[in-house]
Design a protein around this motif. Structure first.
Motif, short mmCIF file in Angstrom:
data_model
loop_
_atom_site.label_atom_id
_atom_site.label_comp_id
_atom_site.label_asym_id
_atom_site.label_seq_id
_atom_site.Cartn_x
_atom_site.Cartn_y
_atom_site.Cartn_z
N PRO B 615 0.86 -1.09 -0.09
CA PRO B 615 0.06 -0.09 -0.07
C PRO B 615 0.86 1.26 -0.06
O PRO B 615 2.16 1.27 0.77
CB PRO B 615 -0.74 -0.21 1.14
CG PRO B 615 -0.76 -1.51 1.88
CD PRO B 615 0.64 -1.97 1.12
N GLU B 617 0.60 4.06 1.27
CA GLU B 617 1.16 4.76 2.66
C GLU B 617 1.33 3.94 3.67
O GLU B 617 1.22 4.23 5.09
CB GLU B 617 -0.37 5.69 3.20
CG GLU B 617 -0.79 6.76 2.08
CD GLU B 617 -1.55 6.35 1.06
OE1 GLU B 617 -2.28 5.18 1.34
OE2 GLU B 617 -1.62 7.03 0.01
N GLU B 665 -8.03 -3.76 -3.07
CA GLU B 665 -7.63 -2.76 -2.12
C GLU B 665 -7.42 -3.49 -0.72
O GLU B 665 -7.93 -4.45 -0.52
CB GLU B 665 -8.81 -1.66 -1.95
CG GLU B 665 -9.24 -0.91 -3.19
CD GLU B 665 -10.59 -0.64 -3.43
OE1 GLU B 665 -11.33 -1.27 -3.02
OE2 GLU B 665 -10.97 0.47 -3.88
N THR B 677 -11.51 1.52 5.97
CA THR B 677 -10.80 2.47 5.26
C THR B 677 -10.17 1.71 4.13
O THR B 677 -9.95 0.23 4.22
CB THR B 677 -9.56 3.19 6.03
OG1 THR B 677 -8.99 1.92 6.76
CG2 THR B 677 -10.06 4.18 6.91
N THR B 678 -9.81 2.22 2.88
CA THR B 678 -9.25 1.04 1.83
C THR B 678 -8.10 1.96 1.52
O THR B 678 -7.78 3.06 1.48
CB THR B 678 -10.09 1.18 0.79
OG1 THR B 678 -10.54 2.28 0.18
CG2 THR B 678 -11.48 0.42 0.91
N GLU B 679 -6.93 1.15 0.99
CA GLU B 679 -5.97 1.59 0.63
C GLU B 679 -5.53 0.97 -0.69
O GLU B 679 -5.70 -0.20 -0.77
CB GLU B 679 -4.76 1.37 1.73
CG GLU B 679 -4.66 2.17 2.90
CD GLU B 679 -3.78 1.54 3.86
OE1 GLU B 679 -2.56 2.25 4.17
OE2 GLU B 679 -4.01 0.36 4.59
#
Lengths: 249, 933
Positions: B615, B617, B665, B677-679
């Motif tokens: 991911p 971040e 994701e 939340t998705t990354e």
């Protein structure tokens, strides 16, 4: 032509007015059904056919046709063995020969009559094809060519059967002669190839099953078509000549 | 008159006979004419016939690739179908007719093909006889080596004599101290034993009926190499022993001096300790002396070690003292000196407790030190005193040993064995080299035969022979199982179902037999310990996000190899550059020189597996295992790949196939707030492909297919099953995809590969597979969470460009696979990017495709696995390697008969097996009754 058709109709009617056509049809369909739905196992002959109509099997009638091709070499002579031989035995041939029709018309009439019965038998297998259509996705091209091949092969076998029927007044002998001739053209050629491998190419040209094989796998080949048509014509011609020979023998 | 009367009745009879004869001749001639006509018609039709394959599905037809391969055969090839097996599971009633059809079709295309069948034992034994002759011809030079080895192995007496010679070596001889004579006896006995065992294994022969020359030559080579190594070791040892007296004479003064220095330094330390000075002062004074002792001991150990090493391992055995070698002894001494020096230094500064207490501690240590140093001196002195004797033993050589040393100078030790061994080894290497593959263990031809020997006794195989080469196509290759046996979807009956794959299997072997490999496919992957850890983590929940390894693509690899492409690996983590290209001829004997002009190199094509993803971040703390730092894949690795593609490595640019796909994701739920939340994961080659090749691999979009909702206009139902395997075969007119159009493919994790709008690369982009313009029911969805939620709830879905979804329009189709080409310093470069996700990994290719049965809600159809997917890669590789002629498609998998249940099968049997024939009898009976009336 109308004389031929009249004779053919009479022949066909004769089949259906006697129990023979029904018995043969039932036996034929019984055999086909056995192969198609149950398979055939004869361990000591090392025959082991799984049912063609089973879960996971290829959706095609081809294996059935391949087996039928050999079976017809027996069925067709039995179907036609009485066509001329019976006329000899019963003496009706004299009446027929004095009628205003040629020998060729007699032979063609008998041929078409037998073909009619054969086509009815063949048509009855469409029920099995319908099953395959319902439960699988068959290749229609292969099916059409397979049926065409069966028609052409049947024509040759019936022509040979009629020819053998012209040779004798005894039905059984006629049947056996027909089976022997067809046995040579279907299985004998394989033996011959094994005995004379160097002439395999020529011998293979006599192999009726080989030509039929192309049709059964969905290939239209004029070589096979011409072979079947010409061999049918040749045996019908021979039959005519044999019949004709009664006039001068 | 009488004559006339007698003649009259005979005249009509004679006429009749003449008439009959004439009629007979007439019939005979007409039959002959008809027969001639029959023959002529058939001959003409055979030569100028019309042949048309009217199959609509084409599953009895040769594939385009097979046609190309067969048409390209310029040398005679004999194909023997060996059908000898009667095992139930290998019988396959469709196997033989289908195989025959296919082979006949091949033969029809090319007269160079000869077909033969083997059904009986006698036919098989004839075949084996012929193959044996051929094999003997191929392995003539190898057989000479084997025969030479067998001769050598029979010379047991020679070994016995040598053992006797060493047995009679005097006990007081120079070499006895090293145990050399005994060791030689043992070595020679072992050599003899090994030779005889190897020779015995050669005579055991192969169980296949064909002599296993490849295995024999391997055995011989291994035995000879082992023998040579043993002999060389003995020769080297003897040579070292022969030099030992001179070396000892040269080194003994130096060695004795070193030891003497140690003794002197030790004495100095002892003197300082025992000087009577206050303990702290004595210890302080001892420190520099101990350091000197340390240095002297180190030097002595080093000198002894060097001498021992230069004199051979056996020689250093004499340097043993107190179960340790002298270098070890002095090494230990040095270590002790260093420790003592450190201890002394610390003690000298000891300041704890009262003065009396300090004095007591120091005195106690001083006494211990004195005692220890005393013992040390005794040992060193003992060593020193033994040195002259050791030097003497190493310097004095008895006359018999002198003679042995002198003989060894004239002729190496065991020359009577080593000479024939070397000769045989040289010959065996020549036999490999003569076939142009010096780096390989077996000659290439013999390698082919190895496979034949191994499999010739298998049931139902196809044997291909071309010149002196041969290959076997196994039953499981021609008629593989339709499904993986351990598949959780398939029931027991399904596990035994097989599909015909002869076209691919036989034509692939034909190709390999007749032409060298067409290209080399480099499997480009990234594999390091970090990637392996990530693989474990991601494989649990993020399909296609895991870093793939070549082992995940073994089915594809196998298929590539069958397509006559060699496959090698390039691990970006370990190698800066791709493996160099091999000569076109390498690895294969030339059988068709026309295809291999000069010294051309085999074209290379890279198949770039997806790299590890993380991911964007993801911080170190968030990393998968909690401890793992972010992925070790970096721009350095992209550059390595880029250099190869763009020809910056001093070689030609290597075209590449990139495997891209939708990256799921990474979804997380905050345990406190419950917020999802998705990354996004990052496809590391994405930027490069976009900037340099104008292809935007949208790994953030996933292709979905829906069916128009019957109740909501403009909305779509999205069946879950349709999404796991997407049936798409709308290939464009691109060379790699054209033959695949309308074939059966199922793709997984598909993403768009769109032409980049803002790319300044100047690359020409062409689609290979796309969703045709204006298709309404297939779209690329952004944020799969949105659609998945609807699917879970059974709600309809409306794709929307406002939400980021991409739809196929009449102006712009949705491209799923594309080619891009451009120039690099005047040299053409090409890439193909497939956004087809994990469609090519083993798991996808072995699992059957589950489909909802039409018209039967809640029941499923199992279709065979989508093995055909790999055809796209094979075609792409051919295309990029410039081998367009071989582009084609593999066999079709036809939907088989599928009965709904056992009950319906039984019902059908009754209706069509019994009732249908009986109906005819019934009609006949009715007809007979009616006729009687």
């Amino acid at each position: 032509m109308s004389k031929i058709l009249t004779l053919a109709r009479r022949e066909l009617a004769a089949y259906f007015f006697s129990p023979m056509a029904y018995v043969i049809a039932a036996m034929f369909l019984g055999g086909v059904g056995l192969l198609f739905l149950w398979g055939l196992k004869i361990p000591f002959l090392r025959i082991d056919y799984e049912p063609l109509f089973r879960n996971g099997a290829e959706a095609t009638l081809r294996p059935l046709f391949d087996v039928l091709a050999y079976g017809l070499a027996i069925v067709c002579p039995l179907l036609t063995m009485r066509s001329v031989a019976e006329e000899f035995r019963a003496g009706t041939i004299e009446t027929l020969m004095t009628a205003p029709i040629t020998d060729a018309q007699v032979i063609l009439g008998k041929f078409l009559g037998a073909m009619g019965l054969y086509l009815v038998l063949l048509a009855s297998t469409l029920a099995y094809f319908a099953l395959i259509v319902i439960y699988g996705s068959p290749d229609y091209g292969v099916a059409v060519m397979g049926y065409l091949g069966m028609v052409l092969l049947g024509a040759v076998f019936i022509a040979v059967g009629i020819f053998s029927s012209t040779l004798t007044r005894h039905q059984l002998v006629a049947g056996l002669v027909g089976i022997a001739i067809l046995g040579f053209f279907t299985m004998g050629v394989y033996l011959l190839v094994m005995l004379l491998p160097e002439t395999a190419e020529i011998i293979n040209r006599l192999n009726m099953i080989r030509y039929f094989g192309d049709f059964s796998k969905g290939v239209f080949d004029t070589q096979g078509l011409i072979f079947f048509v010409s061999v049918t014509a040749f045996f019908l011609f021979l039959s005519t000549k044999v019949l004709e020979s009664r006039r001068w023998r | 008159m009488a004559v006339n009367q007698a003649d009259k009745p005979n005249a009509p009879g004679r006429d009749m006979r003449v008439t009959r004869r004439m009629a007979g001749i007439n019939v005979f001639i007409s039959i002959l004419a008809a027969a001639a006509l029959l023959v002529v018609a058939n001959v003409i039709s055979g030569k100028a016939g019309y042949r048309k394959d009217v199959e609509t599905l084409g599953h009895f037809r040769l594939s385009r690739t097979a046609q190309q391969i067969v048409d390209g055969l310029h040398q005679p090839v004999r194909i023997t179908s060996i059908y000898t097996g009667d095992q139930q599971d290998r019988k396959g009633e469709e196997y033989l007719p289908r195989l025959r059809d296919m082979l006949e079709e091949m033969q029809r295309r090319n007269d160079n093909l000869t077909l033969a069948n083997v059904f009986t034992r006698s036919q098989k034994s004839d075949l084996l006889g012929r193959l044996t002759q051929k094999l003997e011809e191929v392995s003539r030079s190898d057989r000479e080596v084997i025969e030479g080895f067998e001769v050598l192995s029979t010379q047991a007496r020679m070994f016995d004599q040598l053992v006797d010679q060493w047995n009679s070596y005097p006990l007081e001889g120079y070499l006895t101290q090293f145990g050399f004579a005994k060791a030689m006896q043992g070595h020679l006995a072992q050599m003899k034993d090994k030779l005889q065992k190897s020779a015995l294994s050669l005579r055991t022969g192969s169980s296949s009926g064909l002599p296993n020359y490849p295995q024999q030559i391997q055995t011989v080579r291994d035995s000879l190499a082992a023998l040579q190594t043993d002999i060389k070791a003995a020769v080297n040892q003897l040579e070292q022993f022969s030099q030992l007296p001179a070396k000892t004479a040269a080194a003994k003064d130096n060695l004795a001096g070193s030891v003497k220095t140690v003794v002197e330094e030790l004495d100095n330390v002892i003197a300082a300790i025992g000087s009577g000075a206050p303990p702290a002062d004595a210890l302080k004074a001892a420190v520099p002396l101990l350091i000197k002792l340390f240095q002297a001991s180190q030097k002595a150990g080093k000198d002894l070690d060097e001498f021992g090493q230069s004199s051979g391992a056996a020689a250093s055995k004499v340097w043993e003292f107190d179960q340790a070698s002298l270098p070890e002894f002095f090494g230990g001494l040095a270590s002790q000196a260093a420790q003592v020096a450190q201890a002394c230094s610390q003690l000298a500064q000891f300041s704890e407790g009262t003065e009396a207490e300090r004095a007591a501690v120091l005195n106690m240590n001083l006494n211990q030190l004195k005692q220890g140093l005393g013992q040390m001196r005794q040992q060193v002195q003992m060593v020193q005193s033994q040195l002259p004797a050791i030097f003497g033993a190493l310097s004095l050589v008895d006359p018999q040993t002198q003679q042995i040393f002198a003989n060894a100078k004239k002729e190496p030790l065991l020359a009577e064995i080593s000479k024939p061994v070397e000769k045989l080894l040289e010959k065996s290497k020549d036999s490999v080299r003569s076939n142009g593959s010096s780096d390989e263990q077996l000659s290439e031809k013999l390698t082919d035969w190895q496979e034949v020997i191994q499999h010739i006794n298998d049931d139902n195989i196809v044997l291909l022979e071309s010149g002196d080469r041969a290959a076997v196509v196994g039953f499981d290759e021609v008629y593989p199982l339709a499904r993986r046996p351990d598949s959780s979807f398939a029931d027991d009956k399904d596990n035994t179902r097989r599909v015909f794959n002869g076209d691919l299997a036989v034509s692939g072997k034909l190709l390999a037999l007749s032409v060298p490999p067409l290209a080399e496919v480099l499997l480009v992957h990234f594999d390091d310990p970090q990637a392996q850890r990530m693989r474990q983590y991601y494989s649990q929940g993020y399909p296609f996000a895991e870093p793939f390894s070549p082992s995940d693509f073994s089915i594809l690899r196998d298929r590539l190899e069958k397509a006559n492409l060699t496959v090698t690996e390039w691990n970006l983590a370990m190698q800066d550059q791709p493996p160099p290209p091999k000569p076109l001829k390498a690895g294969l004997a030339a059988t068709n020189p026309a295809t291999m002009p000069g010294e051309k190199l085999r074209p290379q094509v890279m198949l770039v597996l997806p790299p590890p993803v993380m991911p964007l971040e993801l911080s170190q703390d968030d990393a998968p295992t909690g401890q793992t730092p972010p992925g070790s894949f970096s721009s350095k690795h992209v550059d390595r790949l880029r250099n190869a593609i763009e020809g910056r490595t001093g070689r030609d640019p290597i075209p590449a196939i990139f495997l891209g796909g939708y990256l799921w994701e990474r979804r997380t739920i905050n345990p406190f707030t419950g917020q999802r939340t998705t990354e996004a994961f990052n496809y590391h080659y994405g930027t490069y492909l976009k900037e340099q090749w104008g292809l935007d691999v949208r790994t953030d979009l996933r292709i979905f297919q829906g069916t128009p909702s019957p109740t909501e206009p403009g909305a779509f139902d999205v069946p879950l099953l349709l999404q796991s395997r997407l049936p798409l075969s709308s290939f464009t007119d691109h060379a790699a995809g054209r033959p695949l159009a309308s074939r059966r493919f199922y793709w997984t994790d598909v993403c768009p590969v769109m032409p980049a709008k803002d790319s300044a690369s100047g690359a020409a982009v062409g689609p290979i597979l796309d969703i045709p313009p204006g298709t309404r029911d297939t779209w690329a969805v952004a944020g799969t969470e949105r659609i998945l939620t609807k699917m879970e709830k059974g709600e309809t879905f409306r794709p929307s460009t406002q939400d980021g979804d991409v739809l196929s329009t009449t102006a712009q189709p949705l491209v799923l696979a594309a080619e891009a080409s451009r120039q690099f310093n005047g040299r053409p470069g090409k890439v193909i990017v497939l956004g087809l996700g994990s469609s090519f990994v083993n798991d996808t290719l072995t699992q059957p495709v589950r489909k909802l049965k039409a018209g039967a809600y809640g029941s499923f159809d199992n279709e065979p696995p989508p093995l055909g997917n790999v055809d796209l890669i094979v075609n792409s590789a051919y295309y990029l390697a410039g081998q367009d002629a071989y582009i084609g498609a593999g066999p079709l998998v036809i939907k088989p008969i599928q009965l709904r249940n056992e009950h319906s099968a039984e019902r059908l049997k009754v209706v069509f097996g019994l009732a249908w024939p009986l109906l005819f009898l019934g009609v006949g009976a009715v007809m007979m009754i009616l006729r009687k009336r």
